[in-house]
Motif scaffolding. Structure first.
Motif, mmCIF file in Angstrom:
data_model
loop_
_atom_site.group_PDB
_atom_site.id
_atom_site.type_symbol
_atom_site.label_atom_id
_atom_site.label_comp_id
_atom_site.label_asym_id
_atom_site.label_seq_id
_atom_site.Cartn_x
_atom_site.Cartn_y
_atom_site.Cartn_z
ATOM 1 N N PHE A 1 0.841 -1.183 0.000
ATOM 2 C CA PHE A 1 0.000 0.000 0.000
ATOM 3 C C PHE A 1 0.889 1.251 0.000
ATOM 4 N N PRO A 2 0.841 2.082 -1.050
ATOM 5 C CA PRO A 2 1.698 3.275 -1.121
ATOM 6 C C PRO A 2 1.109 4.412 -0.285
ATOM 7 N N LYS A 3 1.319 4.346 1.017
ATOM 8 C CA LYS A 3 0.668 5.282 1.940
ATOM 9 C C LYS A 3 1.004 6.731 1.621
ATOM 10 N N ASP A 4 2.279 7.020 1.352
ATOM 11 C CA ASP A 4 2.655 8.407 1.069
ATOM 12 C C ASP A 4 1.942 8.950 -0.161
ATOM 13 N N LEU A 5 1.919 8.155 -1.227
ATOM 14 C CA LEU A 5 1.283 8.615 -2.465
ATOM 15 C C LEU A 5 -0.221 8.731 -2.310
ATOM 16 N N ALA A 6 -0.842 7.806 -1.561
ATOM 17 C CA ALA A 6 -2.280 7.891 -1.326
ATOM 18 C C ALA A 6 -2.619 9.106 -0.468
ATOM 19 N N THR A 7 -1.775 9.395 0.518
ATOM 20 C CA THR A 7 -1.987 10.568 1.371
ATOM 21 C C THR A 7 -1.854 11.857 0.566
ATOM 22 N N LEU A 8 -0.842 11.909 -0.307
ATOM 23 C CA LEU A 8 -0.648 13.079 -1.158
ATOM 24 C C LEU A 8 -1.829 13.274 -2.101
ATOM 25 N N ALA A 9 -2.334 12.172 -2.663
ATOM 26 C CA ALA A 9 -3.461 12.265 -3.596
ATOM 27 C C ALA A 9 -4.729 12.726 -2.891
ATOM 28 N N TYR A 10 -4.922 12.312 -1.631
ATOM 29 C CA TYR A 10 -6.172 12.631 -0.940
ATOM 30 C C TYR A 10 -6.099 13.946 -0.169
ATOM 31 N N VAL B 1 7.804 17.600 4.813
ATOM 32 C CA VAL B 1 7.638 16.152 4.972
ATOM 33 C C VAL B 1 7.803 15.498 3.597
ATOM 34 N N PRO B 2 8.798 14.622 3.411
ATOM 35 C CA PRO B 2 8.990 13.986 2.103
ATOM 36 C C PRO B 2 7.978 12.872 1.867
ATOM 37 N N PHE B 3 7.451 12.808 0.652
ATOM 38 C CA PHE B 3 6.605 11.706 0.210
ATOM 39 C C PHE B 3 7.498 10.736 -0.568
ATOM 40 N N GLU B 4 7.658 9.526 -0.028
ATOM 41 C CA GLU B 4 8.639 8.588 -0.572
ATOM 42 C C GLU B 4 8.065 7.766 -1.728
ATOM 43 N N PHE B 5 8.798 7.718 -2.857
ATOM 44 C CA PHE B 5 8.419 6.877 -3.983
ATOM 45 C C PHE B 5 8.808 5.419 -3.763
ATOM 46 N N SER B 6 9.672 5.155 -2.780
ATOM 47 C CA SER B 6 10.094 3.782 -2.516
ATOM 48 C C SER B 6 8.936 2.910 -2.053
ATOM 49 N N GLU B 7 7.848 3.533 -1.580
ATOM 50 C CA GLU B 7 6.686 2.757 -1.157
ATOM 51 C C GLU B 7 5.929 2.153 -2.341
ATOM 52 N N LEU B 8 6.243 2.610 -3.533
ATOM 53 C CA LEU B 8 5.604 2.065 -4.731
ATOM 54 C C LEU B 8 6.341 0.794 -5.145
ATOM 55 N N ALA B 9 5.745 -0.360 -4.856
ATOM 56 C CA ALA B 9 6.364 -1.644 -5.177
ATOM 57 C C ALA B 9 5.265 -2.653 -5.483
ATOM 58 N N PHE B 10 5.276 -3.203 -6.693
ATOM 59 C CA PHE B 10 4.244 -4.174 -7.060
ATOM 60 C C PHE B 10 4.770 -5.143 -8.104
ATOM 61 N N ASN C 1 12.108 1.190 -6.417
ATOM 62 C CA ASN C 1 11.972 2.604 -6.780
ATOM 63 C C ASN C 1 12.517 3.472 -5.649
ATOM 64 N N ARG C 2 12.938 4.677 -5.994
ATOM 65 C CA ARG C 2 13.438 5.577 -4.951
ATOM 66 C C ARG C 2 13.192 7.034 -5.365
ATOM 67 N N GLY C 3 13.454 7.918 -4.406
ATOM 68 C CA GLY C 3 13.226 9.346 -4.618
ATOM 69 C C GLY C 3 12.092 9.844 -3.741
ATOM 70 N N ASP C 4 11.918 11.167 -3.690
ATOM 71 C CA ASP C 4 10.838 11.731 -2.887
ATOM 72 C C ASP C 4 10.396 13.074 -3.449
ATOM 73 N N PHE C 5 9.205 13.473 -3.027
ATOM 74 C CA PHE C 5 8.644 14.772 -3.360
ATOM 75 C C PHE C 5 8.453 15.535 -2.050
ATOM 76 N N LEU D 1 11.544 17.469 -6.447
ATOM 77 C CA LEU D 1 11.671 16.032 -6.723
ATOM 78 C C LEU D 1 13.149 15.701 -6.612
ATOM 79 N N ARG D 2 13.497 14.784 -5.707
ATOM 80 C CA ARG D 2 14.903 14.547 -5.414
ATOM 81 C C ARG D 2 15.260 13.077 -5.594
ATOM 82 N N ASN D 3 16.376 12.839 -6.321
ATOM 83 C CA ASN D 3 16.915 11.483 -6.518
ATOM 84 C C ASN D 3 15.864 10.512 -7.040
ATOM 85 N N VAL D 4 15.074 10.960 -7.995
ATOM 86 C CA VAL D 4 14.000 10.124 -8.538
ATOM 87 C C VAL D 4 14.579 9.023 -9.424
#
Length: 469
Positions: free
Chosen positions: A130-139, A148-157, A197-201, A217-220
Motif C-alpha cells: 500500500f503506497p501510503k505516502d502517495l495515497a496521502t498526497l493524492a487525498y 515532509v517527504p513523500f517517498e516513492f520507494s513505497e511504490l512496489a508491485f 523505486n526511490r526518490g521523494d517529493f 523532486l529529489r533522486n527520482v
C-alpha cells in the motif's frame, strides 16, 4: 478525483489474496500436499487428477481494512477514507493469487519405492504494498505536510500469469527420513513489476525565494518492466487471444525452478517437516517494454510577469515552460526493450506434528515410519513467503481426524498480519477410488463477508489408488 484515486488503493487493499494454504499442507492422503512439500510421507500408490478440477485454489484477504470499513453507512465516505489512511501503513499489502491444476498424475515404482509425480498448473499472482505516502498526497494534498517527504520507494508491485510444468520424486530413505525434490519449468504469459523505486517529493518554505514555497523532486528513479503486455496495444483481439494461449504452453519468456522438502520421524508419534518452494527465476526477453523516469527537479511555482502584458509584449506560456523544465530535468522513456529477470516468490514451510489415538481396527499406515496408524494428529505449521520488501509470515495450528478410511477432516487456526481469528476447515472423502476435498478458512466471518479480512476456497477431485501391502 482524489477520492477515486484513494478509493482505488483502498479497494485493492480491501480484497487481497495470499498464498498460505495451511489446510493442504502435510495431509499425506492428498496428492496436492506434494506441491507444498515434495518430501511429504505419501500414503497412496497412484493418483490421476480430473483435468482442470484436480486442484483449484482461490484466496482473498486483507492486511489492513475490509470493504465494510470503507463503505459502512454510519459515517461519510470521506471520514471512512480518512480513518483508513490513518490506520494503514506502507507495510500493508494486497495480493491476488489463483491456481488451477490443468493436469496432475503420479505413481509409485514397485522396484525402487520412489513416488513420481508431475503435472501442469496455471497461476496468477499479483502483489503490491500500500503506497501510503502517495495515497496521502493524492487525498490530502501537500498543504499539511510542509517539509515532509513523500517517498516513492513505497511504490512496489508485481503481477504475473504463468504456466508451470513440474516433475518430482519422493523417496523413503529409511524409517526416519522421507525426502523429495521437484523440478519446474515456468512459461510466463504476462509479467509486470516495479520494485526498488526511490526518490521523494517535498514541499518546503522559502520566504526569501521567488515564491514562499519550493517543490522538489529529489533522486527520482522509477522503473517498470513488462513482458507479454506491449503487443496487446498493437494487435487485433483475436491475435491477442491466440498469443495468450500459445504463451501459456510454450513461451519465449521462460525459466526454471526447484522445490525441495523432507519429513523426519523423530519417533512413532512425533515428526517434523520442512520445504522450500519455487526457488526459481524467469528470463524475460520477448515482447518486453520498460518504462523509466529519473533525475532531480525543483520549482518555485509560476512567477507572473504583469509588466510585460502592460507593455504589449507577447504572452508567456507558463505551463509550457514548466513542462519543458520538467522534461529537461526528469528523463523519461517508455520505449525501451531491455531484457530482465524476475524471481519467483519463494515459500518456506516447516511444521511439527504429534500423532495419537492408535487405530486398533487392524488397518495400518504402511508407508509411515511405523505400521501403527493414529487417527488424531496435532500440528503447528509456519509458512513464510519472500516478498520485495521482506517476509510475509503466518503460523497455523491444526487438528486432523481420520473418522474412517475414507473420511478425513482438519480444523485450523491461523494467525497472521491480516487476522487473529482465522478458523479454517478441510474435509476429504474417498468413495472407492474417487477422492474429493474441500477446504476454506475464516469461518467466523462468513455471516458478514463485507467485514472479513480474509477468505479462501480450495477444492479438488482425483482418482487415488492404494495398493494393499
Amino acid at each position: 478525483m482524489k477520492n477515486r484515486l484513494v478509493l482505488f488503493f483502498l479497494f485493492c487493499t480491501s480484497y487481497v489474496f495470499s498464498q498460505n494454504r495451511p489446510q493442504l499442507y502435510n495431509v499425506d492422503a492428498l496428492p496436492q500436499s506434494l506441491l507444498s512439500n515434495p518430501g511429504t510421507a505419501v500414503s497412496f500408490d497412484k493418483h490421476i487428477g480430473v483435468p482442470l478440477l484436480s486442484g483449484l485454489s482461490f484466496e482473498a484477504g486483507s492486511s489492513g481494512v475490509s470493504a465494510y470499513d470503507i463503505f459502512r453507512d454510519d459515517i461519510s465516505i470521506n471520514e471512512a477514507i480518512s480513518n483508513a489512511l490513518f490506520d494503514l501503513s506502507s507495510t500493508d499489502y494486497f495480493n491476488a493469487n489463483v491456481q488451477v491444476e490443468l493436469l496432475s498424475f503420479g505413481w509409485r515404482s514397485s522396484k525402487s519405492d520412489i513416488y513420481y509425480s508431475g503435472g501442469i498448473y496455471h497461476e496468477i499472482d499479483v502483489f503490491s504494498y500500500f503506497p501510503k505516502d502517495l495515497a496521502t498526497l493524492a487525498y490530502n494534498g501537500n498543504a499539511g505536510y510542509i517539509d515532509v517527504p513523500f517517498e516513492f520507494s513505497e511504490l512496489a508491485f508485481t503481477a504475473e500469469a504463468l504456466s508451470v510444468y513440474h516433475f518430482g520424486i519422493n523417496k523413503k530413505i529409511n524409517d526416519s527420513w522421507q525426502l523429495g525434490v521437484r523440478a519446474k519449468m515456468y512459461m510466463s504469459v504476462t509479467n509486470v513489476n516495479s520494485i526498488n523505486n526511490r526518490g521523494d517529493f517535498t514541499t518546503r518554505t522559502t520566504p526569501n525565494g521567488p515564491n514562499f514555497y519550493t517543490h522538489t523532486l529529489r533522486n527520482v528513479s522509477l522503473v517498470a518492466n513488462t513482458s507479454g503486455v506491449a503487443s496487446f496495444y498493437d494487435d487485433e483481439i483475436d491475435t491477442d487471444v491466440t498469443e495468450l494461449v500459445s504463451n501459456a504452453f510454450l513461451s519465449k519468456n521462460y525459466g526454471f525452478g526447484l522445490d525441495i522438502g523432507f519429513t523426519h520421524f523423530i519417533n512413532e508419534q512425533w515428526s517434523i517437516t520442512g520445504s522450500v518452494i519455487d526457488l526459481g527465476v524467469i528470463s524475460h526477453k520477448d515482447d518486453v517494454r520498460n518504462f523509466t523516469a529519473s533525475g532531480n527537479y525543483e520549482t518555485n511555482g509560476i512567477e507572473l510577469t504583469f509588466p510585460a502584458l502592460i507593455e504589449g509584449d507577447e504572452f508567456t506560456d507558463y505551463w509550457q515552460d514548466i513542462e519543458d523544465e520538467f522534461k529537461d530535468s526528469i528523463n523519461t522513456n517508455d520505449s525501451l526493450s531491455n531484457n530482465y529477470t524476475s524471481w519467483r516468490p519463494v515459500k518456506f514451510n516447516t511444521s511439527v506434528q504429534y500423532a495419537f489415538g492408535e487405530d486398533r481396527s487392524g488397518t495400518c499406515n504402511c508407508r509411515a515410519s511405523s505400521s501403527r496408524k493414529y487417527v488424531n494428529k496435532l500440528g503447528l505449521h509456519l509458512n513464510t513467503i519472500r516478498r520485495p520488501r521482506g517476509l510475509q509470515t503466518a503460523i497455523t495450528a491444526y487438528y486432523d481426524k481420520d473418522w474412517t478410511s475414507g473420511l478425513l477432516t482438519r480444523l485450523t487456526y491461523t494467525y497472521d498480519k491480516r487476522s487473529a481469528t482465522n478458523l479454517g476447515f478441510l474435509v476429504s472423502t474417498k468413495i472407492n477410488k474417487f477422492n474429493l476435498y474441500l477446504a476454506t478458512d475464516n469461518l467466523m466471518q462468513y455471516t458478514n463477508v463485507a467485514k472479513a479480512r480474509g477468505a479462501s476456497l480450495q477444492l479438488g477431485m482425483q482418482l487415488v489408488f492404494d495398493n494393499k501391502l
